[in-house]
Write a protein that holds these residues in place. Structure first.
Motif, PDB file in Angstrom:
ATOM      1  N   SER A 358     -11.439   1.112  -5.985  1.00  0.00           N
ATOM      2  CA  SER A 358     -10.663   1.598  -4.851  1.00  0.00           C
ATOM      3  C   SER A 358     -11.549   2.112  -3.729  1.00  0.00           C
ATOM      4  O   SER A 358     -11.059   2.421  -2.643  1.00  0.00           O
ATOM      5  CB  SER A 358      -9.696   2.703  -5.301  1.00  0.00           C
ATOM      6  N   HIS A 552      -3.979   6.432 -14.989  1.00  0.00           N
ATOM      7  CA  HIS A 552      -3.816   5.249 -14.142  1.00  0.00           C
ATOM      8  C   HIS A 552      -5.194   4.786 -13.668  1.00  0.00           C
ATOM      9  O   HIS A 552      -6.069   5.607 -13.372  1.00  0.00           O
ATOM     10  CB  HIS A 552      -2.932   5.583 -12.936  1.00  0.00           C
ATOM     11  N   PRO A 553      -5.421   3.453 -13.568  1.00  0.00           N
ATOM     12  CA  PRO A 553      -6.771   2.968 -13.254  1.00  0.00           C
ATOM     13  C   PRO A 553      -7.280   3.317 -11.871  1.00  0.00           C
ATOM     14  O   PRO A 553      -8.481   3.186 -11.626  1.00  0.00           O
ATOM     15  CB  PRO A 553      -6.631   1.437 -13.395  1.00  0.00           C
ATOM     16  N   ALA A 554      -6.434   3.707 -10.930  1.00  0.00           N
ATOM     17  CA  ALA A 554      -6.886   3.993  -9.565  1.00  0.00           C
ATOM     18  C   ALA A 554      -6.456   5.386  -9.154  1.00  0.00           C
ATOM     19  O   ALA A 554      -5.740   6.084  -9.871  1.00  0.00           O
ATOM     20  CB  ALA A 554      -6.339   2.948  -8.597  1.00  0.00           C
ATOM     21  N   LEU A 557      -0.945   5.705  -6.909  1.00  0.00           N
ATOM     22  CA  LEU A 557      -0.011   4.851  -7.635  1.00  0.00           C
ATOM     23  C   LEU A 557       1.364   4.930  -7.005  1.00  0.00           C
ATOM     24  O   LEU A 557       1.691   5.874  -6.272  1.00  0.00           O
ATOM     25  CB  LEU A 557       0.048   5.231  -9.112  1.00  0.00           C
ATOM     26  N   THR A 561       5.042   2.605 -10.879  1.00  0.00           N
ATOM     27  CA  THR A 561       3.950   2.695 -11.840  1.00  0.00           C
ATOM     28  C   THR A 561       3.994   4.026 -12.577  1.00  0.00           C
ATOM     29  O   THR A 561       3.742   4.088 -13.788  1.00  0.00           O
ATOM     30  CB  THR A 561       2.602   2.535 -11.135  1.00  0.00           C
ATOM     31  N   TYR A 627       2.095  -3.902 -15.132  1.00  0.00           N
ATOM     32  CA  TYR A 627       1.362  -4.755 -14.204  1.00  0.00           C
ATOM     33  C   TYR A 627       1.395  -6.221 -14.628  1.00  0.00           C
ATOM     34  O   TYR A 627       1.459  -7.116 -13.772  1.00  0.00           O
ATOM     35  CB  TYR A 627      -0.082  -4.260 -14.058  1.00  0.00           C
ATOM     36  N   GLU A 672      -1.627  -3.453  -4.644  1.00  0.00           N
ATOM     37  CA  GLU A 672      -2.085  -3.279  -6.024  1.00  0.00           C
ATOM     38  C   GLU A 672      -3.319  -4.101  -6.361  1.00  0.00           C
ATOM     39  O   GLU A 672      -3.732  -4.157  -7.522  1.00  0.00           O
ATOM     40  CB  GLU A 672      -0.953  -3.652  -6.994  1.00  0.00           C
ATOM     41  N   ARG A 674      -6.554  -3.793  -6.029  1.00  0.00           N
ATOM     42  CA  ARG A 674      -7.656  -3.120  -6.708  1.00  0.00           C
ATOM     43  C   ARG A 674      -7.302  -2.806  -8.163  1.00  0.00           C
ATOM     44  O   ARG A 674      -8.116  -2.980  -9.069  1.00  0.00           O
ATOM     45  CB  ARG A 674      -8.009  -1.821  -5.981  1.00  0.00           C
ATOM     46  N   VAL A 675      -6.068  -2.334  -8.371  1.00  0.00           N
ATOM     47  CA  VAL A 675      -5.656  -1.995  -9.736  1.00  0.00           C
ATOM     48  C   VAL A 675      -5.618  -3.241 -10.605  1.00  0.00           C
ATOM     49  O   VAL A 675      -6.099  -3.253 -11.744  1.00  0.00           O
ATOM     50  CB  VAL A 675      -4.272  -1.307  -9.723  1.00  0.00           C
TER      51      VAL A 675
END
Length: 940
Positions: A358, A552-554, A557, A561, A627, A672, A674-675
């Motif tokens: 990100s 959460h990966p980033a 959100l 999500t 996702y 989304e 980047r995620v």
């Protein structure tokens, strides 16, 4: 070829497709690489081009060791095309070598670009209708974008973009001259075409509005403004600038005659500044100054001293620990200095310490700034150094203030610093940036904790009389907050939100609180206690969601999500996020939620302490389910070419997002991206390889439509690595990678992937898929002009399709064979195959296939100068498309007929065909109708 033809003069064209003639005979310019070399030489218009530039032109990265020799070989082949009979190593008299450079010997009449420049210069020295006629003649030389069809990796070379810029500058000047002379109708077609090429160029669009109004087309002008306004908002997220609004206002002037009478001479300049002045309204992107800013007088004074020094200061880089108030100070300082920089302010949050991918790349930051500076997206170079060069060139003539927040390191910001000129950068970073001593005029400013007096000033400004009434409690709060501005702000917000809570009680709670927030220096223990206030005020459901958010990966959100993460309904997630926002634990923006890094660290500690590892793992699995399902649903409206198998329903009850159409899906992929990229990289490690490769395939059309070909290749490669022993998945990913390589002009690597896919499909017995792969290989060979190999692969595809009883596939392969035969000069064989293909499509009742084949037939007849058959077959294609109610296709054939007559010097027949094409489109909203109308006006 007879001697008289060989001695005829050479002429060249680069204002459109690259072409060359010897007398009246057109020259075959060879391979794409040779045409690229010639295009750059022509764009230089007799100027020198180095061998190194030609290597960069042909290979974007990693040129082979033989690159220089390959360039010399291509140049030698071009020489012999211009001078037939020239010995292999002879220098020739047209394409000249001078050391490590080449240049083309041309004169002012042998190249359309030089004729264009001469006419524009003559027009600039004239006035009135003679100037307008010179501009019209100059613009008539353009047939398309400079060197059209020779983009590399989906983008045009900067040299070609610069030549295109000359065209648009001439259009603007021609419009101004025509508006003053009252003969705007003479250049209106050229204005329309330019505005169509550059739909986000506000300068062109404003002139189009005024030209339409001056030509008595006020209603059309107002409709055009509405379209431009919508496009700017939809694609760039901005409102029209001052010039567009002024042009719009002039349309609404009730004193102007509605029918255009009296408006042709001297009309239309309202709202337009002189061509030499800046068109774009200065950007003003600074965030609002903090209403309770306090202290920092020593740092502000140090900044003022640097700016007042004899040596020019180009950058102030503020560093300090998280929560120390770097952004607040930077914004305040920027507002204090803004008046000294009259050309506007730019701002970007570089997300330097966000997780994973990100972090904003320099290219992403430059694209945003160039858009804000008025550069049309299509004119922004794809290569980072070219973007930085364009950015610095623009800033060299302006005094602007640029605020770069949350920088990671020197490499992230060095391309965003101006070169020459009078602009200033204010940057912030959580850590001291090494490398700042390099560029002249860049200075670090270290920000420490507030002094006791500054902290007291901050609380007094926010709490008013309550702070003044109990100085002892204020001192205790300051001590417990460690003089950290973020902590003090949270305490003040909490106190204001609870009117019944006295400051001594606030100080007592701070003193009694236990728990720590590690990793943030001396203030971490007290900061954790402050965060715990807001956390303890949450309901149990909101507290649980707060602890799960860092999984959460980033760093940000969506509400959907968050619902998947917490295993919640959308309504519950929305309610709990609002509760977290009320406690300043998350921040909303653009439909998404962000958590401050300090709060994220605190939430991580809470989650590890209070939540069962199995529950945390289940939350991550739900996010991955969301996702994977959403990516599948989003790729369907984009009409995927690579079939993606539908994922199994979630075992955890998660449902994916629904999409209303293509625009909605594209917006989701953009938000989304980047995620999704992080999940593709990490899913295999979590034992979910199918999630990795399915999301990689789902992203394909998004990457293709947004011209992110390198990202496409990278993500597809990661997906391929996750396929393990699944041959069907491997075949699909190889085929996807072949598409990325095709758009990156890496045809050999694309062929390699197709060959892998073909072998896998062969092992799986999926012969129809094999046929599609063979057809794809044939298309690449056609692009490479390797027509014999194209025929071989198309024949293999045809045999596979025949074996599967797929008549339509076999007939499509036959078309590829026929096209290759035609380009090989085997026109009789090509004609026979086209006739056979037409018969097959006829039997399938595929009118569109029949019409397409008839169109190719007519083209082939025209190549062998059999004009009666060509015209008759073109007419058959028109009739077929009309029977299929394919008005757009019928109109395209008629446009081709008109263009053929125009090129052969018969304007009357050309106008007749174009008029028929326009009639075909009557009652439709096809953009082709306007282009046809411009042809008719242009060739009046």
């Amino acid at each position: 070829m007879d001697r008289s033809t060989m001695t005829s003069p050479l002429s060249f064209a680069v204002l459109g497709r690259v072409r060359a003639w010897r007398g009246q005979a057109e020259i075959d310019l060879g391979t794409r690489q040779q045409r690229l070399i010639l295009a750059l030489l022509l764009a230089r218009a007799g100027g020198a081009v180095s061998v190194a530039e030609l290597v960069d032109l042909l290979w974007e990265s990693d040129p082979p060791p033989s690159a220089v020799n390959v360039v010399h070989r291509h140049v030698g082949m071009l020489r012999r095309r211009f001078e037939p009979g020239l010995p292999t190593r002879a220098a020739g008299s047209v394409l000249i070598r001078d050391g490590a450079e080449y240049w083309l010997r041309i004169d002012g009449e042998s190249l359309d670009l030089l004729r264009f420049r001469r006419l524009v210069a003559q027009a600039g020295g004239s006035s009135g209708e003679p100037a307008v006629e010179l501009y019209r003649e100059a613009l008539a030389l353009w047939r398309d974008r400079c060197a059209s069809g020779l983009q590399t990796g989906g983008r045009a070379h900067p040299e070609f973009v610069a030549v295109d810029g000359e065209r648009f500058a001439a259009v603007r000047a021609a419009t101004d001259a025509a508006l003053q002379a009252g003969c705007v109708h003479a250049v209106l077609p050229a204005i329309r075409l330019a505005a169509e090429y550059e739909p986000l160029d506000e300068a062109l669009q404003a002139r189009l509005l005024l030209a339409l109004a001056a030509d008595g087309r006020r209603a059309e002008a107002l409709a055009a403004y509405a379209d431009i306004e919508h496009r700017l908002a939809d694609e760039l997220g901005i409102q029209p600038g001052g010039d567009l609004r002024a042009a719009r206002d002039s349309l609404l002037d009730h004193d102007a005659p509605a029918d255009g009478s009296g408006s042709r001479r001297g009309a239309g300049r309202a709202g337009l500044e002189s061509p030499q002045s800046t068109w774009a309204e200065p950007p003003a992107q600074l965030p609002a100054d903090h209403p309770y800013f306090a202290g920092r007088r020593d740092v502000v004074a140090a900044a003022e001293e640097l700016l007042a020094g004899e040596r020019r200061t180009t950058a102030l880089v503020i560093d300090g620990m998280p929560g120390v108030g770097k952004t607040t100070l930077a914004v305040h300082l920027a507002h204090q200095l803004a008046a000294r920089y009259p050309d506007g302010q730019l701002h970007a949050d570089l997300r330097g310490f966000d997780s994973g991918d990100s972090v904003m790349t320099p290219a992403e930051g430059l694209r945003g700034f160039l858009w804000s500076l008025g550069v049309a997206p299509a004119a922004i170079p794809a290569e980072l150094h070219a973007q930085a060069g364009l950015y610095r060139s623009i800033l060299a003539e302006r005094r602007m203030l640029i605020l770069l927040d949350n920088c990671r390191d020197w490499n992230q910001i060095r391309h965003l610093l101006p070169g020459t000129g009078g602009s200033l950068v204010i940057a912030t970073s959580r850590r001291r940036i090494t490398g700042m001593a390099g560029p002249a005029g860049a200075h670090p400013l270290h920000l420490d904790l507030l002094t006791d007096a500054e902290a007291r000033e901050l609380l007094t400004r926010r709490l008013g009389d309550a702070a003044a009434a109990d100085p002892a409690a204020v001192d205790e709060i300051i001590a417990r907050c460690g003089r950290l501005p973020l902590a003090l702000a949270l305490v003040a917000t909490r106190s204001v939100g609870r009117p019944g809570l006295s400051l001594p009680a606030v100080a007592g709670e701070l003193a009694e609180a236990d728990g720590r927030l590690t990793g943030f220096g001396d203030a971490h223990a007290d900061l954790e206690a402050i965060f715990s206030w807001s956390y303890r005020a949450l309901t149990p459901e909101a507290a649980r969601l707060f602890r799960l958010l860092p999984l959460h990966p980033a760093g940000e959100l969506s509400t959907e999500t968050a619902a998947a993460l917490g295993g919640l309904s959308l309504r519950s997630a929305r309610r709990l996020l609002a509760e977290l926002g009320a406690q300043l634990l998350v921040q909303p923006g653009d439909g998404r939620w962000r958590m401050h890094d300090l709060l994220r660290a605190y939430a991580v500690e809470l989650g590890e302490e209070h939540d069962d590892p199995a529950e945390r793992d289940a939350a991550i699995e739900r996010v991955y389910d969301y996702y994977q399902l959403s990516a599948y649903a989003a790729h369907l409206p984009l009409l995927p070419q690579v079939p993606l198998p539908e994922p199994e329903p979630s075992e955890r009850g998660v449902t994916g997002r629904c999409f209303t159409g293509q625009a909605d899906a594209m917006a989701w992929f953009a938000a989304e991206q980047r995620v999704l990229t992080v999940i593709v990289a990490q899913a295999k490690g979590r034992g979910r390889p199918s999630t990795a490769w399915q999301i990689a395939l789902a992203l394909q059309n998004f990457f293709q439509d947004t011209a992110q070909f390198k990202q496409w290749a990278a993500v597809a490669s990661t997906g391929l690595a996750a396929t393990g022993g699944d041959p069907a998945a491997q075949a699909l990913l190889h085929r996807s990678l072949a598409g990325a390589c095709y758009f990156l002009a890496d045809l050999d690597r694309g062929l390699s992937h197709l060959q892998h896919a073909r072998a896998l499909f062969d092992r799986l017995g999926r012969r129809t898929e094999q046929g599609h792969v063979e057809n794809n290989i044939a298309e690449i060979r056609l692009e490479q002009r390797r027509y014999h190999e194209a025929i071989r692969h198309a024949e293999a595809a045809r045999a596979l399709f025949r074996g599967e009883g797929n008549v339509r596939g076999a007939t499509t392969a036959l078309l590829a064979i026929a096209r290759a035969q035609g380009w090989l000069g085997r026109h009789a064989e090509a004609l026979g195959m086209f006739i056979e293909a037409r018969r097959q499509f006829d039997a399938l009742d595929d009118l569109h296939g029949v019409g397409t084949t008839q169109t190719w037939l007519a083209h082939t007849y025209s190549m062998i100068d059999n004009l009666p058959h060509a015209m008759a077959t073109w007419q058959q294609a028109i009739d077929t498309f009309r029977d299929a109610r394919a008005a757009h296709d019928a109109a395209e054939v008629l446009v081709s007929i008109g263009d053929f007559h125009s090129a052969n010097g018969d304007p009357a027949l050309a106008r007749q065909a174009w008029s028929e094409a326009l009639a075909e489109l009557d009652g439709t909203d096809s953009p082709m109708a306007r282009r046809i109308g411009d042809r008719l006006l242009w060739h009046r």
